[in-house]
Design a protein around this motif. Sequence first.
Motif, PDB file in Angstrom:
ATOM      1  N   UNK A  56       0.908  -1.090   0.122  1.00  9.82           N
ATOM      2  CA  UNK A  56       0.003   0.077   0.022  1.00  9.82           C
ATOM      3  C   UNK A  56       0.865   1.167   0.004  1.00  9.82           C
ATOM      4  N   UNK A  57       1.879   1.169   0.822  1.00 11.07           N
ATOM      5  CA  UNK A  57       2.955   2.432   0.758  1.00 11.07           C
ATOM      6  C   UNK A  57       3.553   2.641  -0.236  1.00 11.07           C
ATOM      7  N   UNK A  58       3.977   1.414  -1.144  1.00 10.70           N
ATOM      8  CA  UNK A  58       4.657   1.473  -2.488  1.00 10.70           C
ATOM      9  C   UNK A  58       3.702   2.349  -3.395  1.00 10.70           C
ATOM     10  N   UNK A  59       2.404   1.890  -3.386  1.00 11.86           N
ATOM     11  CA  UNK A  59       1.358   2.537  -4.417  1.00 11.86           C
ATOM     12  C   UNK A  59       1.369   3.856  -4.068  1.00 11.86           C
ATOM     13  N   UNK A  60       1.887   4.311  -3.178  1.00 12.00           N
ATOM     14  CA  UNK A  60       1.625   6.002  -2.714  1.00 12.00           C
ATOM     15  C   UNK A  60       0.475   6.550  -1.757  1.00 12.00           C
ATOM     16  N   UNK A  61      -0.121   5.204  -1.328  1.00 15.37           N
ATOM     17  CA  UNK A  61      -1.261   5.484  -0.641  1.00 15.37           C
ATOM     18  C   UNK A  61      -1.111   5.236   0.871  1.00 15.37           C
ATOM     19  N   UNK A  62      -1.941   5.942   1.727  1.00 18.61           N
ATOM     20  CA  UNK A  62      -1.876   5.667   3.326  1.00 18.61           C
ATOM     21  C   UNK A  62      -3.482   5.180   3.547  1.00 18.61           C
ATOM     22  N   UNK A  63      -3.307   4.332   4.566  1.00 21.74           N
ATOM     23  CA  UNK A  63      -4.649   4.026   5.090  1.00 21.74           C
ATOM     24  C   UNK A  63      -5.560   5.061   5.546  1.00 21.74           C
ATOM     25  N   UNK A  64      -5.146   6.087   6.339  1.00 24.58           N
ATOM     26  CA  UNK A  64      -6.027   7.329   6.716  1.00 24.58           C
ATOM     27  C   UNK A  64      -6.637   7.969   5.319  1.00 24.58           C
ATOM     28  N   UNK A  65      -5.685   8.054   4.246  1.00 25.88           N
ATOM     29  CA  UNK A  65      -6.390   8.832   3.083  1.00 25.88           C
ATOM     30  C   UNK A  65      -7.523   7.985   2.430  1.00 25.88           C
ATOM     31  N   UNK A  66      -7.147   6.551   2.298  1.00 21.30           N
ATOM     32  CA  UNK A  66      -8.248   5.513   1.354  1.00 21.30           C
ATOM     33  C   UNK A  66      -9.477   5.716   2.466  1.00 21.30           C
ATOM     34  N   UNK A  67      -9.337   5.764   3.648  1.00 21.96           N
ATOM     35  CA  UNK A  67     -10.496   5.678   4.513  1.00 21.96           C
ATOM     36  C   UNK A  67     -10.978   6.882   4.854  1.00 21.96           C
ATOM     37  N   UNK A  68     -10.815   7.990   4.072  1.00 19.56           N
ATOM     38  CA  UNK A  68     -11.248   9.180   4.377  1.00 19.56           C
ATOM     39  C   UNK A  68     -12.776   9.249   3.403  1.00 19.56           C
TER      40      UNK A  68
END
Length: 73
Positions: A56-68
Motif C-alpha cells: 500500500x505504501x509503495x503504491x503511494x497510498x496511506x490507510x488514513x487517506x483511503x479511509x477518508x
Amino acid sequence: MGLNDSQRDKLKLILMRSKPGDFGIDEYKWSSASVKELIQLQFSVVYQESSVKKLVHRMGLKFGDINDIGRLK
C-alpha cells in the motif's frame, strides 16, 4: 508470487474508490487485514499483513487517506 503491474493498478483504484463491504468483507474501513483478504479474493494471491502494508505504501497510498470517506469519490 506477488501482484503484477496491472493487478496493482486495479487494486489501487479499488482502494481509492470502494469500501471493504463492496466486496463482501466485513469491515467498515480498509486495514492491512481487509486488503489482504481483498487481494486473495480478487487476484488469488496470498500476502502477509506486513507485506500488504508495504505494498500500500509503495503504491503511494496511506490507510488514513483511503479511509477518508468522500475524499476520493
